[in-house]
Design a protein around this motif. Sequence first.
Motif, PDB file in Angstrom:
ATOM      1  N   LEU A  89       0.769  -1.212   0.091  1.00 23.83           N
ATOM      2  CA  LEU A  89      -0.027   0.109   0.056  1.00 23.83           C
ATOM      3  C   LEU A  89       0.839   1.214  -0.155  1.00 23.83           C
ATOM      4  CD1 LEU A  89      -2.781   1.519   0.000  1.00 23.83           C
ATOM      5  CD2 LEU A  89      -2.872   1.140   2.691  1.00 23.83           C
ATOM      6  N   LYS A  90       1.793   1.390   0.931  1.00 20.99           N
ATOM      7  CA  LYS A  90       2.824   2.600   1.068  1.00 20.99           C
ATOM      8  C   LYS A  90       3.531   2.669  -0.131  1.00 20.99           C
ATOM      9  CE  LYS A  90       2.220   2.625   6.039  1.00 20.99           C
ATOM     10  NZ  LYS A  90       3.163   2.763   7.396  1.00 20.99           N
ATOM     11  N   ALA A  91       4.214   1.630  -0.642  1.00 23.91           N
ATOM     12  CA  ALA A  91       4.625   1.837  -1.840  1.00 23.91           C
ATOM     13  C   ALA A  91       4.317   2.113  -3.152  1.00 23.91           C
ATOM     14  CB  ALA A  91       5.804   0.586  -2.154  1.00 23.91           C
ATOM     15  N   THR A  92       2.936   1.728  -3.189  1.00 25.05           N
ATOM     16  CA  THR A  92       1.836   2.251  -4.233  1.00 25.05           C
ATOM     17  C   THR A  92       1.713   3.581  -4.336  1.00 25.05           C
ATOM     18  OG1 THR A  92       1.145  -0.126  -4.471  1.00 25.05           O
ATOM     19  CG2 THR A  92      -0.238   1.719  -5.648  1.00 25.05           C
ATOM     20  N   ILE A  93       1.459   4.256  -3.036  1.00 23.91           N
ATOM     21  CA  ILE A  93       1.298   5.573  -2.977  1.00 23.91           C
ATOM     22  C   ILE A  93       2.507   6.439  -3.213  1.00 23.91           C
ATOM     23  CG2 ILE A  93       0.843   7.479  -1.175  1.00 23.91           C
ATOM     24  CD1 ILE A  93      -1.006   5.291   0.177  1.00 23.91           C
ATOM     25  N   ALA A  94       3.501   5.675  -2.861  1.00 18.75           N
ATOM     26  CA  ALA A  94       5.150   6.624  -3.192  1.00 18.75           C
ATOM     27  C   ALA A  94       5.090   6.642  -4.850  1.00 18.75           C
ATOM     28  CB  ALA A  94       5.882   6.018  -2.646  1.00 18.75           C
ATOM     29  N   CYS A  95       4.662   5.296  -5.550  1.00 19.91           N
ATOM     30  CA  CYS A  95       5.022   5.084  -6.896  1.00 19.91           C
ATOM     31  C   CYS A  95       3.860   6.121  -7.788  1.00 19.91           C
ATOM     32  CB  CYS A  95       4.385   3.914  -7.207  1.00 19.91           C
ATOM     33  SG  CYS A  95       4.330   3.349  -9.082  1.00 19.91           S
ATOM     34  N   SER A  96       2.537   6.133  -7.067  1.00 17.62           N
ATOM     35  CA  SER A  96       1.575   7.187  -7.669  1.00 17.62           C
ATOM     36  C   SER A  96       2.025   8.427  -7.586  1.00 17.62           C
ATOM     37  CB  SER A  96       0.337   7.141  -6.838  1.00 17.62           C
ATOM     38  OG  SER A  96      -0.733   7.996  -7.294  1.00 17.62           O
ATOM     39  N   ASP A  97       2.587   8.864  -6.460  1.00 20.77           N
ATOM     40  CA  ASP A  97       3.278  10.386  -6.283  1.00 20.77           C
ATOM     41  C   ASP A  97       4.316  10.684  -7.319  1.00 20.77           C
ATOM     42  OD1 ASP A  97       3.842  12.835  -5.350  1.00 20.77           O
ATOM     43  OD2 ASP A  97       4.793  12.150  -3.417  1.00 20.77           O
ATOM     44  N   TYR A  98       5.409   9.458  -7.527  1.00 23.53           N
ATOM     45  CA  TYR A  98       6.133   9.794  -8.718  1.00 23.53           C
ATOM     46  C   TYR A  98       5.698  10.018 -10.230  1.00 23.53           C
ATOM     47  CZ  TYR A  98      10.084   8.559 -11.527  1.00 23.53           C
ATOM     48  OH  TYR A  98      11.251   8.886 -12.706  1.00 23.53           O
ATOM     49  N   MET A  99       4.453   9.085 -10.410  1.00 27.20           N
ATOM     50  CA  MET A  99       3.691   9.107 -11.691  1.00 27.20           C
ATOM     51  C   MET A  99       3.178  10.737 -11.997  1.00 27.20           C
ATOM     52  SD  MET A  99       4.512   6.207 -13.304  1.00 27.20           S
ATOM     53  CE  MET A  99       5.021   4.655 -12.815  1.00 27.20           C
ATOM     54  N   THR A 100       2.463  11.089 -10.716  1.00 27.94           N
ATOM     55  CA  THR A 100       2.066  12.231 -11.200  1.00 27.94           C
ATOM     56  C   THR A 100       2.827  13.428 -11.238  1.00 27.94           C
ATOM     57  OG1 THR A 100       0.420  11.425  -9.518  1.00 27.94           O
ATOM     58  CG2 THR A 100       0.646  14.105  -9.885  1.00 27.94           C
ATOM     59  N   ARG A 101       4.107  13.412 -10.801  1.00 28.64           N
ATOM     60  CA  ARG A 101       5.141  14.389 -10.860  1.00 28.64           C
ATOM     61  C   ARG A 101       5.734  14.477 -12.176  1.00 28.64           C
ATOM     62  NH1 ARG A 101       8.657  14.778  -5.079  1.00 28.64           N
ATOM     63  NH2 ARG A 101       6.730  15.262  -3.836  1.00 28.64           N
ATOM     64  N   MET A 102       6.111  13.256 -12.772  1.00 31.05           N
ATOM     65  CA  MET A 102       6.613  13.004 -13.936  1.00 31.05           C
ATOM     66  C   MET A 102       5.859  13.322 -15.030  1.00 31.05           C
ATOM     67  SD  MET A 102       9.918  12.390 -13.654  1.00 31.05           S
ATOM     68  CE  MET A 102      10.006  13.607 -11.989  1.00 31.05           C
ATOM     69  N   PHE A 103       4.579  13.022 -14.935  1.00 28.96           N
ATOM     70  CA  PHE A 103       3.575  13.309 -15.835  1.00 28.96           C
ATOM     71  C   PHE A 103       3.447  15.204 -16.097  1.00 28.96           C
ATOM     72  CE2 PHE A 103      -0.498  14.138 -17.758  1.00 28.96           C
ATOM     73  CZ  PHE A 103      -0.621  13.420 -18.893  1.00 28.96           C
ATOM     74  N   ASN A 104       3.435  15.507 -14.870  1.00 24.91           N
ATOM     75  CA  ASN A 104       3.398  17.114 -15.014  1.00 24.91           C
ATOM     76  C   ASN A 104       4.696  17.638 -15.793  1.00 24.91           C
ATOM     77  OD1 ASN A 104       1.217  17.451 -13.632  1.00 24.91           O
ATOM     78  ND2 ASN A 104       2.115  17.463 -11.541  1.00 24.91           N
ATOM     79  N   VAL A 105       5.819  17.001 -15.916  1.00 26.75           N
ATOM     80  CA  VAL A 105       7.040  17.141 -16.449  1.00 26.75           C
ATOM     81  C   VAL A 105       6.939  16.892 -17.781  1.00 26.75           C
ATOM     82  CG1 VAL A 105       9.664  16.730 -16.861  1.00 26.75           C
ATOM     83  CG2 VAL A 105       8.491  16.870 -14.472  1.00 26.75           C
ATOM     84  N   PHE A 106       6.666  15.640 -18.404  1.00 29.28           N
ATOM     85  CA  PHE A 106       6.745  15.099 -19.584  1.00 29.28           C
ATOM     86  C   PHE A 106       5.179  15.107 -20.466  1.00 29.28           C
ATOM     87  CE2 PHE A 106      10.274  12.920 -17.593  1.00 29.28           C
ATOM     88  CZ  PHE A 106      11.189  13.301 -18.261  1.00 29.28           C
ATOM     89  N   ASN A 107       4.265  15.084 -19.686  1.00 29.04           N
ATOM     90  CA  ASN A 107       2.779  15.392 -20.214  1.00 29.04           C
ATOM     91  C   ASN A 107       2.742  14.053 -21.237  1.00 29.04           C
ATOM     92  OD1 ASN A 107       0.271  16.588 -20.219  1.00 29.04           O
ATOM     93  ND2 ASN A 107       0.746  17.305 -22.027  1.00 29.04           N
ATOM     94  N   ASP A 108       3.331  12.869 -20.889  1.00 31.86           N
ATOM     95  CA  ASP A 108       3.271  11.795 -21.967  1.00 31.86           C
ATOM     96  C   ASP A 108       3.345  10.633 -21.041  1.00 31.86           C
ATOM     97  OD1 ASP A 108       3.890  10.883 -25.085  1.00 31.86           O
ATOM     98  OD2 ASP A 108       4.558   9.472 -23.692  1.00 31.86           O
ATOM     99  N   TRP A 109       2.322   9.476 -20.870  1.00 25.59           N
ATOM    100  CA  TRP A 109       2.824   8.531 -20.081  1.00 25.59           C
ATOM    101  C   TRP A 109       3.474   7.445 -20.593  1.00 25.59           C
ATOM    102  CZ3 TRP A 109       0.851   8.854 -15.537  1.00 25.59           C
ATOM    103  CH2 TRP A 109       0.035   9.724 -15.304  1.00 25.59           C
ATOM    104  N   GLU A 110       4.239   7.423 -21.915  1.00 32.87           N
ATOM    105  CA  GLU A 110       5.127   6.558 -22.300  1.00 32.87           C
ATOM    106  C   GLU A 110       6.348   7.091 -21.676  1.00 32.87           C
ATOM    107  OE1 GLU A 110       4.289   6.291 -26.505  1.00 32.87           O
ATOM    108  OE2 GLU A 110       3.437   4.294 -26.049  1.00 32.87           O
ATOM    109  N   LEU A 111       6.680   8.403 -21.865  1.00 25.55           N
ATOM    110  CA  LEU A 111       7.836   8.937 -21.277  1.00 25.55           C
ATOM    111  C   LEU A 111       8.033   8.777 -19.813  1.00 25.55           C
ATOM    112  CD1 LEU A 111       8.194  12.123 -23.493  1.00 25.55           C
ATOM    113  CD2 LEU A 111       9.149   9.756 -23.991  1.00 25.55           C
ATOM    114  N   VAL A 112       6.734   8.665 -18.978  1.00 23.23           N
ATOM    115  CA  VAL A 112       6.805   8.671 -17.580  1.00 23.23           C
ATOM    116  C   VAL A 112       7.321   7.434 -17.202  1.00 23.23           C
ATOM    117  CG1 VAL A 112       5.390   8.456 -15.695  1.00 23.23           C
ATOM    118  CG2 VAL A 112       4.949  10.277 -17.189  1.00 23.23           C
ATOM    119  N   LEU A 113       6.909   6.204 -18.114  1.00 31.16           N
ATOM    120  CA  LEU A 113       7.427   5.099 -17.695  1.00 31.16           C
ATOM    121  C   LEU A 113       8.750   4.816 -18.320  1.00 31.16           C
ATOM    122  CD1 LEU A 113       4.519   2.642 -19.546  1.00 31.16           C
ATOM    123  CD2 LEU A 113       4.982   3.144 -17.152  1.00 31.16           C
TER     124      LEU A 113
END
Length: 610
Positions: A206-230
């Motif tokens: 649970l806690k690691a997934t919340i941290a992953c979610s936080d990372y994904m949100t931040r990176m999408f704000n940077v790249f605006n592309d989910w493939e680049l986030v991956l």
Amino acid sequence: MIVKKISLVVTALFSMSMFAQETAELSKEIKPEVKLSYLDSIKSTFKKDDMAARVDSLWMNELVSLDIYDDLTKDIQTINKDVTVDEELPTELLKQRLAAMNAKSPFEIEYNQGLENVIKSFLKNRKKSFSRLMALSEYYFPIFEETFAKEKIPLEIKYLAVVESALNPKAVSRMGATGLWQFMYGTGKQYALKIDSYIDERSDPLKATIACSDYMTRMFNVFNDWELVLASYNSGPGNVTKAIRRSGGKTGYWDIRNHLPKETQGYVPAFYATMYLFEYHKEHGINPERAVVKNFETDTVAVKNQMTFKQLADLLDMPQSQIQLLNPSYKLNVVPAYHGEQHFLRLPKDKIAAFVSNEDKIYAYAQYESLNKTIPTRLAAKIAPKAKPVREAVESSKEIQFYKVKKGDNLGAIADRYNVNISDLKKWNNLKSNAIALGRSLKIKSDVDTAAKAVKEPKSIPSIDKNTDVAIASAEDNDKVSVQTVEYVVASGDNLGSIAKKFGTTIADLKELNNLASNNIGLGKTLVVSKIVTEIEEPVSTAIASNSVDSFKKKAPSAKSMGEDYYVKKGDSLYSISKKYPGVTISDIKKWNGIKDEDIKPGMKLKING
């Protein structure tokens, strides 16, 4: 005559049958008394719950097995997208299915030959692995989906955990990345995941997934592309931005793929291939294995006192492996008790009822076990003592004595005390090494007179056996001083910062005491964590009368000590030292020793010239 013999035989047979019947009835009446263990007596008073948990042990082994992780990780790192794979899957049919996946996904899923090769490779070589992974997904995917839905993150990101860790919260990469989402130590700390000797929240689903979610949100704000986030999740955002520059400013994953690190080039295709196999597993004859435990069938309970997984498994009649599966963030299979912090245990719902209904009895049993059984050596190393050795009067019996291991003890000292051999001590107590855990009762076969003599006539502080696994204090004497050191054996998860905090010192002091050039320390290395130098006068023979085993009396500085050296002790300051010598000022001490500031360290020798 013949009739008489027959009568005798019949009479004898009748008598034997009557005797056997009486014996059987007597055996029924006299039942041997069965002594219950403390565990059984505790459990016999438990309030029973009607629902019983049924866990398939074979499936439990699948959940904690790392073989899928090893195989899948190797595949992703070495897969060649440019090699055609012979597998029955028409290209046109694949294009249609990918288009259907793309229509309901925020990802840009489009057909290309590289993706087709990866999908066919998985179908050819990993069908059985995906059957097992789908069973695991029934437990973990609901956790991921609930968290991602709250943060408005595409639910398809859940498939990334398959690529990262093969859905194993205990997975650890060669670089040290840990857990379902494979966080490095620094990244875990950056996202507020707790990592210490007992707990690693990178393995908490649970806690690691919340941290992953936080990372994904931040990176999408940077790249605006989910493939680049991956791609950034695998190689870091820096490598993605460099690939964008090298491609002439293009921002599509497939346009910059050849400029990314080799592993990342196969990372996003592996993600899409995993998504495809989960979506179309029936069409390819992949039958998910049965999942016995599902997330919604579990719940958490706050644990007030420290206890081990073994104690819980014995009390709740459930496999220890199941407790490990549901609580992977506890590194030592122990639920710790920190002051001011709550810790939670996840259990099947029917076991929650048994725990809550019998909580006081469970804690009482855990406390009883802790007092009567030794603690693991690795755990003893993490809660090692800092004080001087303290010896305790021996509980004696007619032939066998018992000695309870106290702070600073080692096998050499105990053997010397009872005039026995270390090898005998190890034999009597089934010890495989010289490590002895704090609080353990050692069996000692020596006569009573020897034991009494050991108590009345304490010897000087012994030298230290360097093979012990716990932190120990040692003393080296000469004509003038006694040098006492406290040592600590580096355990898994330790670093100089955590060790310095544990022993109330600084990283700089640790490096100086151990001649370390960097902050790197190896697992199992023995570190000196403090060194105290004190002047000695003579042995104090009456120390044992006051329950002390200090064999030396420290000499207090006085006016007569002028012109002698003073060794700085922990807690000293120039002000406190100057007060020990009448007429001496801080300025005098700094002048005599060439000190520019007031920075002094334990063990430093100061001249007091008077």
